[in-house]
Write an enzyme that holds these catalytic residues in place. Structure first.
Site, PDB file in Angstrom:
ATOM      1  N   ARG A  38       0.844  -1.197   0.000  1.00 33.22           N
ATOM      2  CA  ARG A  38       0.000   0.000   0.000  1.00 33.22           C
ATOM      3  C   ARG A  38       0.876   1.242   0.000  1.00 33.22           C
ATOM      4  NH1 ARG A  38      -3.375   1.206   4.118  1.00 33.22           N
ATOM      5  NH2 ARG A  38      -1.670   1.115   5.586  1.00 33.22           N
ATOM      6  N   THR A  39       0.325   2.319  -0.587  1.00 34.30           N
ATOM      7  CA  THR A  39       1.042   3.588  -0.528  1.00 34.30           C
ATOM      8  C   THR A  39       0.881   4.186   0.863  1.00 34.30           C
ATOM      9  OG1 THR A  39       0.575   4.016  -2.843  1.00 34.30           O
ATOM     10  CG2 THR A  39       1.201   5.889  -1.510  1.00 34.30           C
ATOM     11  N   LEU A  40       1.979   4.466   1.531  1.00 37.30           N
ATOM     12  CA  LEU A  40       1.910   5.074   2.857  1.00 37.30           C
ATOM     13  C   LEU A  40       2.252   6.558   2.805  1.00 37.30           C
ATOM     14  CD1 LEU A  40       3.525   2.292   5.046  1.00 37.30           C
ATOM     15  CD2 LEU A  40       1.110   2.829   4.797  1.00 37.30           C
ATOM     16  N   ASN A 142      -5.413   2.266  -0.364  1.00 39.03           N
ATOM     17  CA  ASN A 142      -4.167   2.272  -1.120  1.00 39.03           C
ATOM     18  C   ASN A 142      -4.239   3.368  -2.176  1.00 39.03           C
ATOM     19  OD1 ASN A 142      -1.756   1.608  -2.260  1.00 39.03           O
ATOM     20  ND2 ASN A 142      -2.515  -0.185  -3.367  1.00 39.03           N
ATOM     21  N   PRO A 143      -4.202   4.651  -1.713  1.00 36.06           N
ATOM     22  CA  PRO A 143      -4.494   5.739  -2.638  1.00 36.06           C
ATOM     23  C   PRO A 143      -3.406   5.976  -3.670  1.00 36.06           C
ATOM     24  CG  PRO A 143      -3.742   6.623  -0.556  1.00 36.06           C
ATOM     25  CD  PRO A 143      -3.841   5.145  -0.370  1.00 36.06           C
TER      26      PRO A 143
END
Lengths: 261, 223
Positions: A38-40, A142-143
């Site tokens: 996931r994008t953090l 997970n933008p």
């Protein structure tokens, strides 16, 4: 993967849900694996995009910088791209996510062309598609870490819209992302009017970009202006703005408050 | 080593206020047109009112991405209903559908504060008010959103809602005429705009009657 809301209230006074990922120290390898999916946070980012509707279509401006935190890592990034025949997409935020979005749109445009039915995706359709993509990714936690600006002209009608990374979208006569929202939008609210000529539109955008150059730390003095009309998209060659640093206030900024910096 | 947490929120509040008032043969649904994020204004001309069916109009404030998604779900369910029943959904039916749709996402809610207005099967105005997870109630009038705390007490005062404890149950539908109700709505929004930073720019009013829908727009303070 289960996310436990730490604090949760339906009351409109409390606007945000705080989420934590359960830490299981015995299983940190598995958690790390799950998180790497996931994008953090964003890594290489582009700063503001400013765009306006004008007489013949839409004008959009962006600089060519890609920052890696506080380092100015890349100075030749094109953050505006033509989509199909009728649209122009500009992005701020994570550059790799922008490139991913361009891949999604490539597929979309390809399938649209393969129908070979004389119809083609207009800016409204592309904007709607992007809104759905961004919202969907937000739903999965997970933008795509971007704020997108979509401008275009189809059948004589101009269109200009924006989508944020959590899926909030709207259209207006002028839009700006990031710092542009704070610095450029007030200028546009004051000076934008319908049926701007191309020269006036460019002057207005340059005014906004100059303010951003002075006041946005991640802006660089190398910008492009893109134009989209019924005829198609043109992205200008990169150029720089004339700046003036000899304002008395810049020369001695602490004159009124000795000891400060 | 402590795990880094996600530092973004899937929610945002885009502000705005929605009001609806039910009358004997009309329903007034109104909302401002300002969309904000944090202390910035994103748009001064964003409509928060959505027509779902001929006799059911939804107005929602809150997180606009969720509102848009909610509206799409309801629109598509309504289309299926029309195919299956060969008629439009009534307002009470839409009210139940909205409640169920909201509760469906009970554990990752639609951050939407809804007011559904319309005409019931008898042609009388009806207003349904919701929270974010679908609990709802048929009322004579309601306000939701950032300015609701400023508006609701004033509506309570002016529309003299009968106690829900009375027997036989009394309708909360206002005896006001349509022009009086529209005037009241304009007044409450002008007042809410003074003190709520998220309310302002323009007021959009939709008046539903048996013969159709009429829209009025009024300017509000832009500061």
């Amino acid at each position: 993967m289960f996310l436990l809301p730490v604090s949760f209230s339906i009351n409109a006074d409390y606007f945000f849900l705080q989420f934590t990922i359960p830490i299981d120290n015995g299983d940190s390898v598995k958690n790390a694996e799950a998180d790497s999916q996931r994008t953090l946070y964003p890594y290489v980012t582009g700063t503001s995009i400013v765009a306006i509707k004008y007489k013949d279509g839409v004008l959009m401006a962006s600089d060519m910088g890609g920052s890696y935190g506080s380092t100015l890592r890349y100075k030749n990034i094109e953050r505006m791209k033509a989509i199909g025949k009728h649209s122009l997409l500009g992005a701020s935020g994570e550059i790799s996510d922008f490139q991913e979005i361009l891949r999604y749109l490539d597929e979309l445009v390809l399938n649209d062309n393969m129908w070979d039915d004389g119809n083609s995706l207009g800016p409204k359709e592309v904007h709607n598609y992007l809104t759905r993509v961004m919202y969907n990714r937000r739903n999965k936690f997970n933008p795509l870490w971007n704020t997108l600006v979509l401008g275009g002209v189809k059948n004589g009608e101009s269109y200009l819209g924006m989508v944020s990374m959590i899926g909030v979208s709207f259209e207006d006569n002028h839009v700006a992302t990031g710092f542009g929202n704070h610095l450029a939008r007030p200028i546009l609210r004051d000076e934008w009017h319908a049926d701007l000529s191309f020269e006036d539109g460019v002057k207005l955008l340059e005014k906004c970009m100059r303010v951003l150059l002075y006041r946005d730390r991640s802006a660089i003095n190398k910008l492009q202006i893109a134009k989209i009309t019924e005829e198609g998209v043109t992205v200008s060659q990169p150029y720089s703005l004339k700046t003036f640093w000899e304002f008395k206030a810049f020369n001695n900024p602490t004159a009124g408050a000795e000891g400060s910096w | 080593m402590t795990k880094q947490h996600a530092n973004w929120s899937p929610y945002d509040n885009n502000g705005g206020t929605c009001v609806a008032i039910a009358g004997s043969d009309y329903c007034v649904i109104a909302a401002d047109t300002r969309m904000s994020t944090g202390y910035s204004i994103l748009s001064r001309d964003y409509s928060k009112i959505h027509k779902l069916a001929d006799k059911a109009v939804l107005s929602s404030s809150g997180f606009q991405a969720d509102v848009k998604a909610l509206q799409k779900v309801l629109k598509s369910r309504h289309l299926v209903y029309q195919h299956q029943h060969n008629k439009q959904m009534s307002c009470p039916a839409m009210a139940q559908l909205l409640s169920n749709t909201l509760y469906f996402k009970r554990f990752f809610p639609y951050y939407a504060f809804n007011v559904l207005g319309g005409l019931d099967e008898e042609g009388k105005g009806c207003v349904f008010t919701y929270d974010a997870v679908g609990s709802y109630e048929k009322v004579g009038y309601s306000a939701q959103g950032s300015g609701s705390t400023l508006i609701m007490p004033f509506l309570d005062n002016q529309l003299k809602s009968p106690s829900p404890l009375l027997l036989p149950a009394q309708d909360a539908i206002t005896p006001l005429s349509e022009p009086e109700a529209v005037d009241l709505v304009k007044t409450v929004f002008a007042s809410a705009t003074e003190r709520d930073i998220y309310t302002g720019d323009k007021l959009e009013i939709m008046i539903l009657k048996a013969d159709g829908i009429r829209t009025e727009v009024m300017e509000l303070r832009k500061d």
